[in-house]
Motif scaffolding. Structure first.
Motif, short mmCIF file in Angstrom:
data_model
loop_
_atom_site.label_atom_id
_atom_site.label_comp_id
_atom_site.label_asym_id
_atom_site.label_seq_id
_atom_site.Cartn_x
_atom_site.Cartn_y
_atom_site.Cartn_z
N ARG A 1 104.74 43.36 -3.00
CA ARG A 1 106.16 43.66 -3.30
C ARG A 1 106.73 42.62 -4.25
NH1 ARG A 1 109.12 44.18 1.95
NH2 ARG A 1 108.70 46.41 1.84
N THR A 2 106.39 41.37 -4.07
CA THR A 2 106.90 40.31 -4.94
C THR A 2 106.52 40.60 -6.40
OG1 THR A 2 106.75 38.71 -3.14
CG2 THR A 2 106.84 37.82 -5.38
N ALA A 3 105.29 40.99 -6.63
CA ALA A 3 104.83 41.28 -7.99
C ALA A 3 105.53 42.52 -8.55
CB ALA A 3 103.32 41.47 -8.01
N VAL A 4 105.66 43.56 -7.74
CA VAL A 4 106.28 44.81 -8.21
C VAL A 4 107.77 44.61 -8.48
CG1 VAL A 4 106.88 47.17 -7.53
CG2 VAL A 4 104.56 46.31 -7.16
N TYR B 1 96.03 42.86 -5.60
CA TYR B 1 96.21 43.03 -4.16
C TYR B 1 95.35 44.17 -3.60
CZ TYR B 1 100.04 40.03 -5.33
OH TYR B 1 100.78 38.98 -5.82
N GLY B 2 94.47 44.71 -4.44
CA GLY B 2 93.58 45.78 -4.00
C GLY B 2 94.30 47.07 -3.69
N LEU B 3 95.41 47.33 -4.41
CA LEU B 3 96.21 48.53 -4.17
C LEU B 3 96.39 49.33 -5.46
CD1 LEU B 3 99.10 47.03 -2.01
CD2 LEU B 3 97.23 48.47 -1.18
N THR B 4 96.56 50.62 -5.30
CA THR B 4 96.96 51.48 -6.41
C THR B 4 98.47 51.71 -6.29
OG1 THR B 4 96.67 53.52 -5.16
CG2 THR B 4 94.73 52.67 -6.35
N VAL B 5 99.07 52.27 -7.33
CA VAL B 5 100.51 52.55 -7.29
C VAL B 5 100.83 53.53 -6.15
CG1 VAL B 5 102.46 53.54 -8.56
CG2 VAL B 5 100.91 51.93 -9.70
N PRO B 6 100.10 54.63 -5.98
CA PRO B 6 100.42 55.51 -4.84
C PRO B 6 100.25 54.83 -3.49
CG PRO B 6 99.12 56.70 -6.46
CD PRO B 6 99.12 55.25 -6.88
N GLN B 7 99.25 53.98 -3.34
CA GLN B 7 99.07 53.25 -2.08
C GLN B 7 100.25 52.32 -1.83
OE1 GLN B 7 95.21 51.47 -2.83
NE2 GLN B 7 94.22 52.91 -1.42
N GLN C 1 112.44 43.91 -12.08
CA GLN C 1 113.50 43.05 -12.58
C GLN C 1 113.36 42.83 -14.08
OE1 GLN C 1 116.17 41.96 -10.63
NE2 GLN C 1 116.95 41.67 -12.71
N GLN C 2 112.14 42.69 -14.56
CA GLN C 2 111.90 42.53 -16.00
C GLN C 2 112.41 43.76 -16.75
OE1 GLN C 2 107.74 42.07 -16.89
NE2 GLN C 2 108.10 41.72 -19.06
N MET C 3 112.13 44.94 -16.20
CA MET C 3 112.60 46.18 -16.82
C MET C 3 114.13 46.26 -16.75
SD MET C 3 111.31 50.04 -15.90
CE MET C 3 111.84 49.90 -14.20
N ALA D 1 104.71 52.77 -19.31
CA ALA D 1 104.71 51.30 -19.39
C ALA D 1 104.89 50.70 -18.00
CB ALA D 1 105.81 50.82 -20.33
N LEU D 2 105.79 51.27 -17.21
CA LEU D 2 106.00 50.80 -15.84
C LEU D 2 104.73 50.98 -15.02
CD1 LEU D 2 107.73 49.81 -13.46
CD2 LEU D 2 108.53 52.18 -13.20
N ARG D 3 104.12 52.15 -15.12
CA ARG D 3 102.89 52.42 -14.37
C ARG D 3 101.79 51.44 -14.75
NH1 ARG D 3 100.66 56.71 -11.11
NH2 ARG D 3 98.63 55.88 -10.54
N GLY D 4 101.63 51.19 -16.05
CA GLY D 4 100.60 50.26 -16.51
C GLY D 4 100.82 48.85 -15.98
N ALA D 5 102.06 48.40 -16.02
CA ALA D 5 102.38 47.06 -15.51
C ALA D 5 102.13 46.98 -14.00
CB ALA D 5 103.83 46.71 -15.84
N MET D 6 102.52 48.03 -13.29
CA MET D 6 102.30 48.05 -11.83
C MET D 6 100.81 48.11 -11.50
SD MET D 6 105.45 50.39 -10.45
CE MET D 6 104.86 50.38 -8.77
N ASP D 7 100.06 48.95 -12.23
CA ASP D 7 98.61 49.03 -12.01
C ASP D 7 97.97 47.65 -12.14
OD1 ASP D 7 98.37 51.79 -11.51
OD2 ASP D 7 98.00 52.27 -13.62
N GLY D 8 98.34 46.94 -13.20
CA GLY D 8 97.76 45.62 -13.41
C GLY D 8 98.14 44.63 -12.32
#
Length: 156
Positions: free
Chosen positions: A121-124, A45-51, A129-131, A33-40
């Motif tokens: 960073r603001t979005a992540v 911002y044109g980034l992946t989670v690993p990037q 914080q939501q979690m 769920a965290l990964r999915g939210a971060m991916d979205g």
């Protein structure tokens, strides 16, 4: 005397056990769920989670090598090569064309890298914080300690 806050886990060889009640399943579900939210969020911002994770590490510790970044972002060294190439092609990091010593090519954020990281960073952090807000404040420190112990027990 038993501790009423714990339950006996279902033995692993019990084929009738509901896998969705296992701790590992619940952890994986939360991680997914965290990964999915971060991916979205990071897509904007044109980034992946690993990037993104790589940019965060380089912001905190400039000059990390491929191997250090791979360990810190939980990907293989081969995958980190792809991540670094993508970040370099996007102008978000720089790496020396040759190594000063050994084979390590230290990476550094560019100004564009710092700007993109700050925006993402603001979005992540909002997702984090939501979690975090889903956990009662009086239980958060214990949960974090438990997660650390679990990782250490498994060698992480």
């Amino acid at each position: 005397m038993t501790d009423e806050t714990t339950t006996d886990p279902t033995p692993p060889d019990d084929a009738t056990a509901d896998v969705t009640e296992r701790l590992g399943y619940r952890l994986k579900r939360a991680a997914a769920a965290l990964r999915g939210a971060m991916d979205g969020a990071l897509r904007e911002y044109g980034l992946t989670v690993p990037q993104y994770a790589c940019l965060e590490l380089l912001d905190q510790r400039p000059g990390l090598s491929n191997a250090e970044l791979a360990r810190g972002t939980f990907v293989t060294r081969q995958s980190m090569n792809v991540v670094l190439r993508g970040l370099q092609d996007a102008g978000l990091i720089t790496r020396a064309p040759t190594a000063d010593h050994g084979r390590a090519l230290p990476a550094h954020l560019t100004e564009d890298g710092h700007r993109r990281l700050a925006a993402a960073r603001t979005a992540v952090y909002a997702i984090d914080q939501q979690m975090t807000d889903a956990v009662p404040p009086k239980r958060l420190a214990a949960l974090l300690a438990d997660l650390n112990r679990m990782a250490e027990t498994l060698g992480g």
